[in-house]
Design an enzyme around this catalytic site. Structure first.
Site, PDB file in Angstrom:
ATOM      1  CG  ASN A  41      -5.850  -2.923   9.963  1.00 18.19           C
ATOM      2  OD1 ASN A  41      -6.328  -2.131   9.149  1.00 18.19           O
ATOM      3  ND2 ASN A  41      -5.975  -2.757  11.254  1.00 18.19           N
ATOM      4  CB  VAL A  42      -2.489  -6.080   4.779  1.00 21.57           C
ATOM      5  CG1 VAL A  42      -3.809  -6.181   4.040  1.00 21.57           C
ATOM      6  CG2 VAL A  42      -1.843  -4.707   4.530  1.00 21.57           C
ATOM      7  CG  HIS A  85      -9.071  -6.032   2.568  1.00 23.48           C
ATOM      8  ND1 HIS A  85      -9.229  -4.684   2.855  1.00 23.48           N
ATOM      9  CD2 HIS A  85     -10.289  -6.458   2.146  1.00 23.48           C
ATOM     10  CE1 HIS A  85     -10.484  -4.326   2.633  1.00 23.48           C
ATOM     11  NE2 HIS A  85     -11.146  -5.382   2.208  1.00 23.48           N
TER      12      HIS A  85
END
Length: 285
Positions: A111-112, A130
């Site tokens: 998750n960003v 990521h």
């Protein structure tokens, strides 16, 4: 299902280390979209539906070259959404478990959204494989990475999903002649320009910890990690399979794809928050 909850509670009570691994499903209970299939993306962003774009087609570096206002409309809206979203109670439950472990905890997330930091987790115990929308870089892959400014508040036309200029540029402090269009420091699809330095540093802290707990009873709690981009699922599976302790367990929480490879691991076909609450109640009982 009740037996699996009891097994999960027992695994957590007997563990000396906790690895939390999460995909997009972790944020659903906080009200965040998980973009599962094109319908999820289209529901959240009707202008993307009008163009008939899927998430892989939308999340590519080329948009910052071809239509930077559209690119920043999409990512600017997400940055604002994540900043105003409060982490659900499951974050606190996991944090409580991890802080009680003899060998502590680590987080590995695709998750960003920066929700673990917002929930008060130790930033040195988080790996964002990521990247994160809380950081920016230039579109040409210059090595500079800087925090997304708190004052960033793009004006976005929600009918077209286009952000009005001026768009973010960087790196900060560089002469105006050397400033370039900025983009989030996240891994996009077909991305040759993502600057990995920040994530590499996070991983350099995770690897020694994993080696130190390799022979300890470790529990991996995986939440909302899908099959389409199976980075997190593979990492969870490889971690428990590389453990030399027979009591190491993977608890896979996923309402759609809870399947596990090892017979000793624990599948829970539930949302993250529901499963975490039930497990915690069983631990307290």
């Amino acid at each position: 299902m009740v037996d699996h909850i009891k097994q999960a509670a027992s695994a957590i009570k007997n563990a000396k280390a906790l690895l939390i691994t999460t995909g997009a499903g972790m944020g659903v209970d906080s009200g965040l979209p998980d973009y599962r299939g094109p319908e999820g993306l289209w529901k959240a962003y009707p202008p993307i539906k009008e163009r008939g774009l899927t998430l892989p087609e939308m999340s590519t570096p080329s948009w910052f070259e071809d239509d930077p206002q559209f690119a920043w409309g999409f990512f600017g809206h997400r940055i604002k959404l994540y900043r105003t979203t409060q982490p659900h109670d499951g974050f606190e439950i996991l944090k409580k478990w991890g802080e009680k472990m003899e060998c502590g905890y680590f987080v590995y997330t695709s998750n960003v959204d920066g929700q673990f930091q917002k929930a008060g987790y130790d930033k040195y115990r988080i790996v964002e494989c990521h990247g994160s929308l809380q950081f920016l870089q230039t579109i040409n892959g210059d090595e500079s990475i800087w925090a997304t400014p708190e004052e960033l508040d793009l004006v976005i036309d929600h009918k077209t999903l286009k952000a009005q200029p001026p768009l973010p540029t960087g790196p900060p402090g560089a002469p105006s002649a050397n400033q370039m269009l900025a983009r989030p420091n996240v891994l996009l699809f077909n991305d040759l320009w993502w600057v990995t330095d920040r994530t590499d540093k996070q991983l350099s802290r995770l690897w020694p910890w994993l080696e130190n707990v390799r022979n300890q009873p470790l529990v991996v709690v995986e939440i909302g990690a899908g099959l389409v981009i199976p980075t997190v699922r593979h990492f969870s599976e490889e971690t428990v399979e590389n453990s030399t302790n027979e009591n190491t367990r993977l608890i896979r929480i996923n309402p759609n794809d809870p399947q596990v490879r090892r017979s000793v691991d624990i599948p829970l076909s539930m949302t993250g928050l529901e499963a975490l609450k039930r497990i915690d109640e069983c631990i307290k009982a």
